[in-house]
Design an enzyme around this catalytic site. Structure first.
Site, PDB file in Angstrom:
ATOM      1  N   GLU A  48      -5.875  10.355 -10.841  1.00 24.75           N
ATOM      2  CA  GLU A  48      -6.282  10.770 -11.890  1.00 24.75           C
ATOM      3  C   GLU A  48      -7.472  10.156 -12.668  1.00 24.75           C
ATOM      4  O   GLU A  48      -8.322  10.656 -13.743  1.00 24.75           O
ATOM      5  CB  GLU A  48      -5.085  10.981 -13.076  1.00 24.75           C
TER       6      GLU A  48
ATOM      7  N   GLU B  49      -0.718   8.539  -8.678  1.00 22.69           N
ATOM      8  CA  GLU B  49      -1.243   9.191  -9.581  1.00 22.69           C
ATOM      9  C   GLU B  49      -2.256   8.665 -10.519  1.00 22.69           C
ATOM     10  O   GLU B  49      -3.347   9.185 -10.985  1.00 22.69           O
ATOM     11  CB  GLU B  49       0.084   9.706 -10.579  1.00 22.69           C
TER      12      GLU B  49
ATOM     13  N   GLU C 100      -6.563  19.846  -7.312  1.00 26.95           N
ATOM     14  CA  GLU C 100      -7.378  21.025  -7.906  1.00 26.95           C
ATOM     15  C   GLU C 100      -6.595  21.794  -9.162  1.00 26.95           C
ATOM     16  O   GLU C 100      -5.423  21.856  -9.223  1.00 26.95           O
ATOM     17  CB  GLU C 100      -7.274  21.999  -6.619  1.00 26.95           C
TER      18      GLU C 100
ATOM     19  N   GLU D 186      -6.832  20.543 -12.174  1.00 28.57           N
ATOM     20  CA  GLU D 186      -6.198  19.523 -12.901  1.00 28.57           C
ATOM     21  C   GLU D 186      -7.686  18.929 -13.756  1.00 28.57           C
ATOM     22  O   GLU D 186      -8.430  18.430 -13.058  1.00 28.57           O
ATOM     23  CB  GLU D 186      -5.770  18.330 -12.236  1.00 28.57           C
TER      24      GLU D 186
ATOM     25  N   SER E 268      14.825  14.656 -21.386  1.00 30.68           N
ATOM     26  CA  SER E 268      15.686  15.839 -22.115  1.00 30.68           C
ATOM     27  C   SER E 268      17.254  15.921 -21.503  1.00 30.68           C
ATOM     28  O   SER E 268      17.464  16.889 -20.954  1.00 30.68           O
ATOM     29  CB  SER E 268      15.057  17.099 -21.908  1.00 30.68           C
ATOM     30  N   PRO E 269      17.928  15.030 -21.766  1.00 31.24           N
ATOM     31  CA  PRO E 269      19.495  14.868 -21.020  1.00 31.24           C
ATOM     32  C   PRO E 269      20.280  16.114 -21.488  1.00 31.24           C
ATOM     33  O   PRO E 269      21.260  16.321 -20.780  1.00 31.24           O
ATOM     34  CB  PRO E 269      19.913  13.727 -21.190  1.00 31.24           C
TER      35      PRO E 269
ATOM     36  N   GLU F 288      15.561  15.579 -15.365  1.00 27.62           N
ATOM     37  CA  GLU F 288      14.384  14.831 -15.153  1.00 27.62           C
ATOM     38  C   GLU F 288      14.268  13.398 -15.797  1.00 27.62           C
ATOM     39  O   GLU F 288      14.934  13.066 -16.834  1.00 27.62           O
ATOM     40  CB  GLU F 288      13.261  15.631 -16.145  1.00 27.62           C
TER      41      GLU F 288
ATOM     42  N   ALA G 121       0.498  10.480 -15.207  1.00 25.61           N
ATOM     43  CA  ALA G 121       1.619  10.676 -14.675  1.00 25.61           C
ATOM     44  C   ALA G 121       1.551  11.765 -13.713  1.00 25.61           C
ATOM     45  O   ALA G 121       0.792  12.691 -13.551  1.00 25.61           O
ATOM     46  CB  ALA G 121       2.410  10.979 -15.841  1.00 25.61           C
TER      47      ALA G 121
ATOM     48  N   ARG H 271      -2.154  20.935 -22.309  1.00 25.67           N
ATOM     49  CA  ARG H 271      -1.010  21.188 -21.742  1.00 25.67           C
ATOM     50  C   ARG H 271      -0.590  22.731 -22.336  1.00 25.67           C
ATOM     51  O   ARG H 271      -0.234  22.897 -23.514  1.00 25.67           O
ATOM     52  CB  ARG H 271       0.183  20.299 -22.386  1.00 25.67           C
TER      53      ARG H 271
END
Length: 132
Positions: free
Chosen positions: A43, A39, A85, A87, A60-61, A66, A23, A11
Protein backbone atom coordinates in the site's frame (compact mmCIF):
# COMPACT_ATOMS: atom_id res chain seq x y z
CA UNK A 1 11.00 11.29 13.82
CA UNK A 2 7.42 11.14 15.11
CA UNK A 3 5.76 11.19 11.70
CA UNK A 4 3.04 8.69 10.86
CA UNK A 5 2.04 7.69 7.35
CA UNK A 6 -1.68 7.17 6.89
CA UNK A 7 -3.90 6.42 3.94
CA UNK A 8 -6.96 8.22 2.69
CA UNK A 9 -9.25 5.71 1.10
CA UNK A 10 -12.88 5.62 0.02
CA UNK A 11 -14.81 3.09 2.09
CA UNK A 12 -18.02 1.97 0.40
CA UNK A 13 -19.72 0.89 3.64
CA UNK A 14 -19.43 4.47 4.94
CA UNK A 15 -19.83 6.18 1.58
CA UNK A 16 -16.87 8.45 2.29
CA UNK A 17 -13.12 8.80 2.30
CA UNK A 18 -11.53 8.03 5.66
CA UNK A 19 -8.02 8.34 7.07
CA UNK A 20 -6.57 5.10 8.38
CA UNK A 21 -3.39 3.13 8.96
CA UNK A 22 -2.27 0.66 6.28
CA UNK A 23 -4.10 -2.61 6.84
CA UNK A 24 -5.32 -5.68 5.06
CA UNK A 25 -6.77 -9.13 5.37
CA UNK A 26 -4.78 -12.11 6.57
CA UNK A 27 -4.23 -14.81 3.98
CA UNK A 28 -5.12 -18.34 5.11
CA UNK A 29 -2.69 -19.37 7.91
CA UNK A 30 -0.66 -16.17 7.43
CA UNK A 31 1.31 -14.84 10.39
CA UNK A 32 -0.11 -11.43 11.43
CA UNK A 33 3.34 -9.78 11.38
CA UNK A 34 4.01 -11.07 7.85
CA UNK A 35 0.61 -9.72 6.80
CA UNK A 36 1.44 -6.30 8.28
CA UNK A 37 4.78 -6.26 6.47
CA UNK A 38 3.15 -7.29 3.18
CA UNK A 39 0.33 -4.75 3.42
CA UNK A 40 2.66 -1.88 4.35
CA UNK A 41 4.84 -2.64 1.34
CA UNK A 42 1.90 -3.10 -1.05
CA UNK A 43 0.00 0.00 0.00
CA UNK A 44 2.86 2.44 0.64
CA UNK A 45 6.08 0.96 -0.77
CA UNK A 46 7.58 1.07 2.71
CA UNK A 47 9.60 -1.64 4.42
CA UNK A 48 10.80 -1.44 8.01
CA UNK A 49 13.79 -2.71 9.95
CA UNK A 50 11.95 -2.78 13.28
CA UNK A 51 8.44 -3.90 14.17
CA UNK A 52 6.95 -3.34 17.62
CA UNK A 53 3.94 -5.48 18.53
CA UNK A 54 1.17 -3.20 19.83
CA UNK A 55 -1.18 -6.08 20.58
CA UNK A 56 -4.45 -7.20 19.07
CA UNK A 57 -7.91 -5.67 19.20
CA UNK A 58 -11.34 -7.19 18.69
CA UNK A 59 -13.23 -4.81 16.47
CA UNK A 60 -16.88 -5.67 17.07
CA UNK A 61 -17.19 -8.59 19.52
CA UNK A 62 -20.95 -8.11 19.77
CA UNK A 63 -21.50 -9.57 16.31
CA UNK A 64 -18.27 -10.83 14.73
CA UNK A 65 -15.02 -12.60 15.56
CA UNK A 66 -12.72 -10.19 13.70
CA UNK A 67 -9.43 -9.58 15.43
CA UNK A 68 -6.75 -7.17 14.22
CA UNK A 69 -3.06 -7.17 15.14
CA UNK A 70 -1.39 -3.77 15.45
CA UNK A 71 2.28 -2.99 14.87
CA UNK A 72 4.54 0.05 14.94
CA UNK A 73 6.95 0.01 11.99
CA UNK A 74 10.23 1.87 12.50
CA UNK A 75 13.51 2.48 10.68
CA UNK A 76 11.69 2.81 7.39
CA UNK A 77 12.89 2.39 3.81
CA UNK A 78 10.84 3.97 1.04
CA UNK A 79 10.06 2.36 -2.30
CA UNK A 80 7.16 2.17 -4.74
CA UNK A 81 3.68 1.09 -3.71
CA UNK A 82 2.03 -1.82 -5.51
CA UNK A 83 -1.59 -1.89 -4.29
CA UNK A 84 -4.05 -4.63 -5.11
CA UNK A 85 -6.07 -4.23 -8.30
CA UNK A 86 -8.97 -1.89 -7.64
CA UNK A 87 -7.36 -0.44 -4.52
CA UNK A 88 -7.08 3.35 -4.69
CA UNK A 89 -5.54 5.29 -1.84
CA UNK A 90 -3.45 8.34 -1.09
CA UNK A 91 -0.66 8.30 1.50
CA UNK A 92 -0.20 11.32 3.74
CA UNK A 93 2.07 12.23 6.63
CA UNK A 94 0.98 13.48 10.07
CA UNK A 95 2.73 13.89 13.39
CA UNK A 96 1.87 11.30 16.03
CA UNK A 97 1.02 14.12 18.43
CA UNK A 98 -1.48 15.59 15.95
CA UNK A 99 -3.12 12.20 15.38
CA UNK A 100 -3.41 11.51 19.11
CA UNK A 101 -5.12 14.88 19.54
CA UNK A 102 -7.49 14.18 16.62
CA UNK A 103 -8.32 10.80 18.18
CA UNK A 104 -9.08 12.40 21.54
CA UNK A 105 -11.27 15.03 19.83
CA UNK A 106 -13.23 12.33 18.00
CA UNK A 107 -12.03 13.60 14.61
CA UNK A 108 -10.05 10.45 13.84
CA UNK A 109 -12.71 7.76 13.85
CA UNK A 110 -11.35 4.53 12.35
CA UNK A 111 -11.12 2.19 15.36
CA UNK A 112 -7.92 0.37 14.36
CA UNK A 113 -6.24 3.69 13.64
CA UNK A 114 -7.30 5.25 16.94
CA UNK A 115 -6.08 2.20 18.87
CA UNK A 116 -2.76 2.06 16.98
CA UNK A 117 -2.11 5.79 17.36
CA UNK A 118 -2.82 5.84 21.08
CA UNK A 119 -0.84 2.64 21.72
CA UNK A 120 2.12 3.86 19.68
CA UNK A 121 2.04 7.25 21.39
CA UNK A 122 2.07 5.57 24.80
CA UNK A 123 4.86 3.13 23.85
CA UNK A 124 7.07 5.94 22.57
CA UNK A 125 6.38 8.06 25.66
CA UNK A 126 7.33 5.12 27.92
CA UNK A 127 10.57 4.60 25.96
CA UNK A 128 11.41 8.28 26.26
CA UNK A 129 10.79 8.21 30.03
CA UNK A 130 13.01 5.13 30.43
CA UNK A 131 15.91 6.97 28.76
CA UNK A 132 15.79 9.78 31.31
Amino acid sequence: NGDVLLERQFRYALGQVITEIPAGKLEYNEDPLLCAQRELSEETGITAERWDDLGAIQTSPGFCTEQLWLYLARDLHFGSAHPDEGEFLNVEKHSLEELAELAMQGRLMDAKTVAAVLKAERLLRMEKEEKK
